[in-house]
Design a protein around this motif. Structure first.
Motif, PDB file in Angstrom:
ATOM      1  N   SER A  41     -37.631  62.572  28.087  1.00 45.34           N
ATOM      2  CA  SER A  41     -38.807  63.665  28.105  1.00 45.34           C
ATOM      3  C   SER A  41     -38.203  65.113  28.017  1.00 45.34           C
ATOM      4  O   SER A  41     -38.879  66.168  28.306  1.00 45.34           O
ATOM      5  CB  SER A  41     -39.786  63.523  29.142  1.00 45.34           C
ATOM      6  OG  SER A  41     -38.937  63.752  30.256  1.00 45.34           O
ATOM      7  N   PHE A  42     -37.015  65.065  27.624  1.00 40.55           N
ATOM      8  CA  PHE A  42     -36.254  66.337  27.731  1.00 40.55           C
ATOM      9  C   PHE A  42     -36.619  67.295  26.348  1.00 40.55           C
ATOM     10  O   PHE A  42     -36.729  68.508  26.312  1.00 40.55           O
ATOM     11  CB  PHE A  42     -34.761  66.286  27.436  1.00 40.55           C
ATOM     12  CG  PHE A  42     -33.713  67.348  27.274  1.00 40.55           C
ATOM     13  CD1 PHE A  42     -33.221  67.951  26.371  1.00 40.55           C
ATOM     14  CD2 PHE A  42     -33.503  67.896  28.604  1.00 40.55           C
ATOM     15  CE1 PHE A  42     -32.384  69.115  26.442  1.00 40.55           C
ATOM     16  CE2 PHE A  42     -32.854  69.020  28.693  1.00 40.55           C
ATOM     17  CZ  PHE A  42     -32.157  69.604  27.640  1.00 40.55           C
ATOM     18  N   THR A  43     -36.861  66.698  25.354  1.00 44.56           N
ATOM     19  CA  THR A  43     -37.637  67.156  24.076  1.00 44.56           C
ATOM     20  C   THR A  43     -38.557  66.400  23.375  1.00 44.56           C
ATOM     21  O   THR A  43     -38.984  65.264  23.423  1.00 44.56           O
ATOM     22  CB  THR A  43     -36.590  67.432  22.968  1.00 44.56           C
ATOM     23  OG1 THR A  43     -35.855  66.378  22.477  1.00 44.56           O
ATOM     24  CG2 THR A  43     -35.288  68.498  23.527  1.00 44.56           C
ATOM     25  N   SER A  50     -27.847  60.614  22.772  1.00 47.98           N
ATOM     26  CA  SER A  50     -26.993  61.163  21.807  1.00 47.98           C
ATOM     27  C   SER A  50     -26.736  62.667  22.233  1.00 47.98           C
ATOM     28  O   SER A  50     -25.780  63.201  21.615  1.00 47.98           O
ATOM     29  CB  SER A  50     -27.807  61.173  20.362  1.00 47.98           C
ATOM     30  OG  SER A  50     -29.058  62.062  20.398  1.00 47.98           O
ATOM     31  N   GLN A  51     -27.437  63.325  23.109  1.00 41.37           N
ATOM     32  CA  GLN A  51     -27.177  64.680  23.712  1.00 41.37           C
ATOM     33  C   GLN A  51     -27.587  64.663  25.131  1.00 41.37           C
ATOM     34  O   GLN A  51     -28.314  63.796  25.571  1.00 41.37           O
ATOM     35  CB  GLN A  51     -27.612  65.746  22.801  1.00 41.37           C
ATOM     36  CG  GLN A  51     -29.185  65.844  22.839  1.00 41.37           C
ATOM     37  CD  GLN A  51     -29.720  66.854  21.995  1.00 41.37           C
ATOM     38  OE1 GLN A  51     -29.775  66.483  20.605  1.00 41.37           O
ATOM     39  NE2 GLN A  51     -30.120  68.120  22.288  1.00 41.37           N
ATOM     40  N   THR A  52     -27.208  65.796  25.682  1.00 39.17           N
ATOM     41  CA  THR A  52     -27.446  65.671  27.285  1.00 39.17           C
ATOM     42  C   THR A  52     -28.925  65.653  27.165  1.00 39.17           C
ATOM     43  O   THR A  52     -29.523  66.667  26.662  1.00 39.17           O
ATOM     44  CB  THR A  52     -26.612  66.860  27.899  1.00 39.17           C
ATOM     45  OG1 THR A  52     -27.189  66.732  29.387  1.00 39.17           O
ATOM     46  CG2 THR A  52     -27.353  68.104  27.665  1.00 39.17           C
ATOM     47  N   ILE A  53     -29.526  65.073  28.124  1.00 38.25           N
ATOM     48  CA  ILE A  53     -31.015  65.239  28.706  1.00 38.25           C
ATOM     49  C   ILE A  53     -31.312  65.507  30.020  1.00 38.25           C
ATOM     50  O   ILE A  53     -32.319  65.356  30.704  1.00 38.25           O
ATOM     51  CB  ILE A  53     -31.884  63.856  28.153  1.00 38.25           C
ATOM     52  CG1 ILE A  53     -31.269  62.698  28.974  1.00 38.25           C
ATOM     53  CG2 ILE A  53     -31.791  63.667  26.669  1.00 38.25           C
ATOM     54  CD1 ILE A  53     -31.762  61.433  28.739  1.00 38.25           C
ATOM     55  N   ASN A  54     -30.279  66.307  30.675  1.00 40.06           N
ATOM     56  CA  ASN A  54     -30.349  66.313  32.068  1.00 40.06           C
ATOM     57  C   ASN A  54     -30.629  65.184  32.897  1.00 40.06           C
ATOM     58  O   ASN A  54     -29.949  64.087  32.849  1.00 40.06           O
ATOM     59  CB  ASN A  54     -31.658  67.282  32.384  1.00 40.06           C
ATOM     60  CG  ASN A  54     -31.368  68.312  33.701  1.00 40.06           C
ATOM     61  OD1 ASN A  54     -30.778  67.712  34.621  1.00 40.06           O
ATOM     62  ND2 ASN A  54     -31.830  69.299  33.721  1.00 40.06           N
ATOM     63  N   THR A  55     -31.838  65.041  33.647  1.00 40.38           N
ATOM     64  CA  THR A  55     -32.377  63.505  34.320  1.00 40.38           C
ATOM     65  C   THR A  55     -33.328  63.370  33.787  1.00 40.38           C
ATOM     66  O   THR A  55     -34.178  62.625  34.334  1.00 40.38           O
ATOM     67  CB  THR A  55     -32.212  64.221  35.906  1.00 40.38           C
ATOM     68  OG1 THR A  55     -33.003  64.957  36.080  1.00 40.38           O
ATOM     69  CG2 THR A  55     -30.822  64.111  36.419  1.00 40.38           C
TER      70      THR A  55
END
Lengths: 123, 106
Positions: B91-93, B26-31
């Motif tokens: 695991s971005f947030t 739903s939003q950017t999570i890098n890689t």
């Protein structure tokens, strides 16, 4: 060999309590974040909570905040999940998972899992 | 919270096929995207971490790709032991979130 063994699941009435345990072996338990992940009937995996290596920081998913707490005993390589005021929607298999950090600590992966313990909340 | 939408929710394939599962954030999570296999009655198993890195011991027929908000897991030369459910996870947030899962039937 890394092993994680959960215990403590069972049948409990709505509003009841349970304590889940997870014992780790084959690795230095105190060096890792640890998480609980559950799979509820007919649904997929849901992250529930995690705890920092020294136990100083915990995070929980919103649906269990105020009802679940977690702790760890590094001397016994053990992780605990205390569940209060249980609801039928908490029914599921609860997995203990080792969370390894990488990307310089900015990201993580669950690279070892236990076999799970079944929690059933029903009257 | 970051939502992960997986598609398809289920698929049927034959031994030797190549299948692709999509995960959209739903939003950017890098890689910072991992993939897991879950066979009923067994512990979930990490396959791919950080979008495209094969976890040790995982066969090379599993491949991950993507960045930002769009990611894929491709299984080439599908084997009978590949049946089960597959989940993406970010695991971005915190809270860590999983996709809804894709059930692969052989």
């Amino acid at each position: 060999e890394v092993r994680l063994v959960e215990s403590g699941g069972g049948l409990v009435q709505p509003g009841g309590s349970l304590r889940l345990s997870c014992e780790g072996s084959g690795f230095t338990f105190s060096e890792y974040w640890m998480s609980w992940v559950r799979q509820t009937p007919g649904k997929g995996l849901e992250w529930v909570a995690n705890i920092r290596q020294d136990g100083s920081r915990t995070s929980l998913v919103d649906s269990v905040k105020g009802r679940f707490t977690l702790s760890r005993d590094n001397a016994k390589s053990s992780l605990f999940l205390y569940m209060y005021n249980l609801r039928p929607e908490d029914t599921g298999v609860y997995y203990c998972a080792r969370e390894s950090l990488y990307c310089g600590g900015d990201c993580s992966m669950f690279n070892s899992w236990g076999q799970g313990t079944l929690v059933t909340v029903s009257s | 919270d970051i939502q992960l939408a997986q598609s398809p929710s289920s698929l049927s394939a034959s031994v030797g096929d190549r299948v692709t599962i999509t995960c959209r954030a739903s939003q950017t999570i890098n890689t910072y995207l991992n993939w897991y296999q879950h066979i009923p009655g067994k512990a979930p198993r990490l396959l791919i971490y950080e979008t495209s890195n094969l976890f040790p011991g995982v066969p090379s027929r599993f491949r991950g790709a993507g960045s930002g908000t769009g990611f894929t897991l491709t299984i080439s030369n599908l084997q009978p032991e590949d049946f089960g459910s597959y989940y993406c996870q970010q695991s971005f947030t915190t809270p860590r979130t999983f996709g809804g899962g894709t059930k692969v039937e052989i």
